[in-house]
Scaffold this motif. Sequence first.
Motif, PDB file in Angstrom:
ATOM      1  N   VAL A  82      59.204  30.491  43.657  1.00 12.34           N
ATOM      2  CA  VAL A  82      57.745  30.557  43.644  1.00 12.34           C
ATOM      3  C   VAL A  82      57.233  29.209  44.126  1.00 12.34           C
ATOM      4  O   VAL A  82      57.690  28.153  43.664  1.00 12.34           O
ATOM      5  N   ALA A 103      55.615  34.166  46.430  1.00  4.05           N
ATOM      6  CA  ALA A 103      56.738  34.569  45.563  1.00  4.05           C
ATOM      7  C   ALA A 103      57.799  35.276  46.396  1.00  4.05           C
ATOM      8  O   ALA A 103      57.488  36.139  47.221  1.00  4.05           O
ATOM      9  N   THR A 122      52.491  42.621  42.819  1.00  2.00           N
ATOM     10  CA  THR A 122      52.696  41.350  42.126  1.00  2.00           C
ATOM     11  C   THR A 122      51.343  40.785  41.749  1.00  2.00           C
ATOM     12  O   THR A 122      50.487  40.564  42.621  1.00  2.00           O
ATOM     13  N   LEU A 124      49.104  37.787  39.525  1.00  2.46           N
ATOM     14  CA  LEU A 124      49.149  36.423  38.995  1.00  2.46           C
ATOM     15  C   LEU A 124      48.107  36.299  37.890  1.00  2.46           C
ATOM     16  O   LEU A 124      46.940  36.695  38.078  1.00  2.46           O
ATOM     17  N   GLU A 130      43.749  38.021  35.056  1.00  2.00           N
ATOM     18  CA  GLU A 130      44.280  38.233  36.404  1.00  2.00           C
ATOM     19  C   GLU A 130      43.438  37.464  37.418  1.00  2.00           C
ATOM     20  O   GLU A 130      42.229  37.676  37.540  1.00  2.00           O
ATOM     21  N   THR A 179      53.404  35.639  36.296  1.00  2.00           N
ATOM     22  CA  THR A 179      53.452  36.641  37.362  1.00  2.00           C
ATOM     23  C   THR A 179      54.074  37.919  36.811  1.00  2.00           C
ATOM     24  O   THR A 179      54.951  37.879  35.948  1.00  2.00           O
ATOM     25  N   THR A 181      55.639  41.485  38.465  1.00  2.00           N
ATOM     26  CA  THR A 181      56.011  42.235  39.664  1.00  2.00           C
ATOM     27  C   THR A 181      56.569  43.586  39.236  1.00  2.00           C
ATOM     28  O   THR A 181      57.458  43.659  38.386  1.00  2.00           O
TER      29      THR A 181
END
Length: 225
Positions: A82, A103, A122, A124, A130, A179, A181
């Motif tokens: 990252v 990422a 994905t 963040l 968020e 994060t 995913t």
Amino acid sequence: MSAEQEHITPLATAAVDHPTSDEKDPSITTPTPPSSRRRRRRRCLICCGSCTALVVVIAIVLVIITVTVYKVKEPVMTMNSVSIKNLNLSLGSSLNINMTVVADVSVKNPNAAFFRFGESTTALYYRAREVGVAYGPPGTAGARKTFRINVTIDVMADRLLSDPSVIGDLAAGKLDVTTSTKVGGRAKIFLIIKRHVDVMMNCSMTMAVSNQSILAQSCNQRVWL
């Protein structure tokens, strides 16, 4: 008796043809012996039984192969790296921030069958809020191969700056972010059996503001088969 009557010869009786014992009348059908019918029935039963047994054996072999060699194993998701790109802080009439997070994620397929993955997501988060989201393209991971996902997340400055804690974290020179995913896929076995799999990986990390590096990182994954 007169002489004319003595010379009269009686007519010969017409001969009637009767079939001999060696000739058969075609109008008469000879019945099939019971033993022949039993033999034909026995052969049919043996043939049907053999076909049924073969189908059962093939089905058992396929089941054994499916639950052993082709048993669906959990894919392994890894956050390879990252990085922070284009971090820019400006102090004018108000604080402005621009930041991009890149990422690099990989999904390893440990199975003997290939996996077809859909679009990945994905997100963040900063302090459970968020602040950015990105989508990765779909792809396919071959048998015992690794599928790479590279995503670029543009941080939404208004959401980040709406949290009052961000000013203190920036002043301290670090940001704690998370994060998440998620990617869903489907495995095909013998092009018939389909198995859906969802993989999610959450990573908590501390980013350095000065040199845009990752100071600490911890990840864990969940799999739904």
